[in-house]
Design a protein around this motif. Structure first.
Motif, mmCIF file in Angstrom:
data_model
loop_
_atom_site.group_PDB
_atom_site.id
_atom_site.type_symbol
_atom_site.label_atom_id
_atom_site.label_comp_id
_atom_site.label_asym_id
_atom_site.label_seq_id
_atom_site.Cartn_x
_atom_site.Cartn_y
_atom_site.Cartn_z
ATOM 1 N N ALA A 239 137.236 0.841 -32.359
ATOM 2 C CA ALA A 239 137.920 1.567 -33.393
ATOM 3 C C ALA A 239 137.470 1.135 -34.789
ATOM 4 C CB ALA A 239 139.314 1.434 -33.056
ATOM 5 N N SER A 240 137.230 -0.145 -35.130
ATOM 6 C CA SER A 240 136.800 -0.679 -36.392
ATOM 7 C C SER A 240 135.142 -0.007 -36.545
ATOM 8 C CB SER A 240 136.893 -2.108 -36.556
ATOM 9 O OG SER A 240 138.159 -2.667 -36.190
ATOM 10 N N ILE A 241 134.559 -0.349 -35.521
ATOM 11 C CA ILE A 241 133.016 0.220 -35.780
ATOM 12 C C ILE A 241 132.961 1.593 -35.868
ATOM 13 C CG2 ILE A 241 131.056 0.242 -34.503
ATOM 14 C CD1 ILE A 241 131.725 -2.335 -33.040
ATOM 15 N N ARG A 263 138.638 -3.610 -45.394
ATOM 16 C CA ARG A 263 139.235 -3.482 -46.711
ATOM 17 C C ARG A 263 138.191 -3.620 -47.633
ATOM 18 N NH1 ARG A 263 145.494 -5.983 -46.328
ATOM 19 N NH2 ARG A 263 146.598 -4.052 -46.178
ATOM 20 N N GLN A 264 137.074 -4.380 -47.554
ATOM 21 C CA GLN A 264 136.255 -4.784 -48.525
ATOM 22 C C GLN A 264 135.029 -3.618 -48.645
ATOM 23 O OE1 GLN A 264 134.383 -8.374 -47.451
ATOM 24 N NE2 GLN A 264 136.146 -9.633 -47.614
ATOM 25 N N VAL A 270 142.734 0.828 -45.892
ATOM 26 C CA VAL A 270 143.761 0.105 -44.744
ATOM 27 C C VAL A 270 145.229 -0.244 -45.315
ATOM 28 C CG1 VAL A 270 143.961 -1.536 -42.861
ATOM 29 C CG2 VAL A 270 141.574 -0.882 -43.421
ATOM 30 N N ASP A 271 146.110 0.236 -44.756
ATOM 31 C CA ASP A 271 147.376 0.195 -45.009
ATOM 32 C C ASP A 271 148.266 -0.368 -43.951
ATOM 33 O OD1 ASP A 271 147.529 1.062 -47.897
ATOM 34 O OD2 ASP A 271 146.922 2.924 -46.844
ATOM 35 N N VAL A 503 147.325 1.867 -40.749
ATOM 36 C CA VAL A 503 146.632 3.253 -40.624
ATOM 37 C C VAL A 503 145.186 2.824 -41.559
ATOM 38 C CG1 VAL A 503 146.682 5.414 -41.985
ATOM 39 C CG2 VAL A 503 148.771 4.352 -40.949
ATOM 40 N N ALA A 504 144.297 2.872 -40.823
ATOM 41 C CA ALA A 504 142.790 2.492 -41.163
ATOM 42 C C ALA A 504 142.253 3.712 -41.457
ATOM 43 C CB ALA A 504 141.852 1.631 -40.477
#
Length: 530
Positions: A239-241, A263-264, A270-271, A503-504
């Motif tokens: 999911a991150s990728i 976040r960077q 991203v919350d 929530v990203a």
């Protein structure tokens, strides 16, 4: 309409700084929304159904709420807002809720929405819903004097009723899509027809669910999006990728270890929230039908073997919060969280097991247990930690793996487990969410996420029944605190951590969070910035 003080309970909840979650707030963009585009979302794991009638798992509701709607929803201060009901009133005795329904609404197949659909839905959830037998226990009928009026008739006051009528919790279903009394045979669970901003288009098993814009949605000018596609992947890293490569706009399932890196990225946001509607938690449940676990000292010992702070830091990277009670801390008036009753103490755990007659054998093992866990990355890692932690006090643990369908069948139908690491929505009120963990009715009336322990305490049942109808907050709080004292000793289950909701999203995706329950909004106002 006058609102009970219970509707403001969540306002005083607060968490610390850093990664710890906050209550949802709705950021307003100064930019003008743009119409068009497909929102691509990524989810870890696949739901078993697209309608939360038979399975209320979060995987279902994050998709179903785009298709199906409730009578109301709630803002970030838990104030009710009209959806399929335009207004409502409650009789002085609290036994009749009259809903004036929105006119001109059509189901996605062109048929007209009416009070008959409301009646069918509430009674269906009362009969079959995993939480419905508790939530709607006092509903005796739903009167339909005309197509645009529905009157919920109660045998006893139900102070939390309105909160249960959201699209995520109790969506209104099209009665005509359930042609027989056997609601499990309806195709609506896999190809749902709703009134919401998006129309079901396709579910390719193992791959994705595709929704398209409802061209005749009752909210003029909405939705902005042309559609929503939710693709299923195997883990949070995937999911991150997908977010980083621009393949996806949104995910609630990114790997926690990736949050700082995400976040960077200036293109991502991203919350971390506390979902004050669902109040999700990791719960450790004992199968009380196991003669070893039937001994209270054994359950106490296993609780003392768990280091919740380690779980928070090593598995959730500080994004979760230790939980001392199954009643959420946000219900400050109802919660009696005292310093943890079972602090991490492996030596005491060993002493309790020795005293219970389970000394270590020559191989260092006292006994063996089967540990099942709700599918998911953090649950799997917690299960592996528990295996290690229990192993240190001489309890061998065999981990049982499987998908969501296998898990539900194993726990609630086959009873093929000894200890269960579960994810429970403690919900918007203890009667609706917490009671089912202890309710003896769940032993004979089997439903997912209801009393996996098979706990049976008539005094606890009696206190829950009293709390369910009590309209005085102080008296109601007294009932819940007595329950906490009893189950804190009986310990049929053990709260580990309150779970965060992540929530990203891509910076393109706007207005994602619009309701108190964070990820279960309808996405009608979501738009993509070019």
């Amino acid at each position: 309409m006058k609102m009970s003080r219970r509707n403001t309970l969540l306002l005083g909840a607060a968490f610390g700084a850093g990664l710890l979650p906050s209550l949802p707030t709705f950021a307003q963009s100064a930019k003008t929304p743009k119409a068009g585009g497909i929102l691509n979302a990524i989810a870890v794991g696949e739901p078993t159904t697209l309608v939360p009638l038979l399975d209320s798992n979060t995987r279902t509701r994050v998709i179903s709420t785009k298709i199906l709607e409730g009578l109301v929803n709630f803002d970030d201060k838990f104030n009710p807002r009209p959806v399929l009901a335009t207004s409502w009133s409650i009789s002085e005795d609290g036994l009749r809720y009259t809903f004036n329904l929105r006119q001109g609404v059509k189901w996605h197949d062109g048929k007209h929405f009416s009070s008959a659909d409301v009646r069918f839905s509430l009674l269906a959830f009362k009969r079959l819903g995993p939480r419905g037998r508790i939530t709607f226990a006092n509903v005796t009928d739903v009167e339909t004097p005309d197509p645009h009026t529905a009157i919920v008739v109660l045998s006893k006051p139900t102070p939390f009723l309105l909160r249960a009528l959201t699209g995520g919790e109790t969506p209104i279903l099209a009665a005509h899509t359930y042609p027989t009394d056997d609601l499990t045979t309806s195709k609506n669970g896999t190809s749902p027809i709703g009134t919401g901003p998006f129309v079901f288009e396709e579910w390719k098993r193992g791959s994705y669910v595709k929704l398209k814009k409802n061209p005749v949605y009752w909210q003029a000018g909405l939705p902005y999006l042309d559609g929503v596609v939710t693709r299923f992947v195997g883990d949070g890293a995937s999911a991150s990728i997908a977010l980083e490569t621009g393949e996806a706009h949104l995910s609630n399932d990114v790997s926690l270890v990736d949050i700082d890196r995400l976040r960077q990225n200036p293109q991502l946001s991203v919350d971390i929230y506390t979902d004050a509607y669902l109040n999700n938690a990791q719960i450790f449940e004992f199968n009380l039908e196991n003669p070893i676990l039937a001994k209270t000292d054994v359950r106490h010992a296993l609780a003392h073997a768990i280091d919740r702070n380690f779980i928070v830091d090593a598995i959730f990277f500080g994004a979760a919060k230790p939980a001392a009670s199954t009643i959420p801390a946000v219900f400050s008036e109802y919660n009696d969280e005292v310093p943890f009753q079972y602090p991490f103490d492996p030596q005491k755990a060993s002493e309790l097991l020795d005293g219970a007659g389970f000394s270590k054998k020559d191989d260092g093992i006292r006994f063996s247990l089967r540990l099942a866990f709700l599918p998911g990355d953090t649950f799997k890692k917690t299960a592996e930690y528990l295996r290690s932690a229990f192993g240190k006090i001489g309890v061998r643990v065999d981990i049982l793996d499987g998908d969501l369908g296998t898990y539900i069948k194993r726990i609630y139908n086959e009873r093929g487990f000894d200890i269960n690491l579960n994810g429970i929505s403690r919900l918007f009120d203890p009667t609706a969410g917490v009671q089912r963990l202890y309710w003896s009715d769940g032993i004979k009336n089997v439903a997912p996420y209801v009393n996996a322990a098979h706990y049976n305490n008539p005094e606890v049942d009696k206190l829950f029944r009293a709390a369910a109808v009590e309209q005085d907050d102080a008296k109601r709080a007294s009932h819940f605190k007595k329950i906490q004292a009893i189950v804190g000793v009986d310990l049929p289950n053990f709260a580990i951590v309150a779970l965060p909701t992540i929530v990203a999203r891509s910076a393109q995706a706007q207005s994602i969070v619009t309701t108190i329950d964070v990820t279960s909004g309808d996405f009608a106002a979501v738009w993509l910035e070019p």
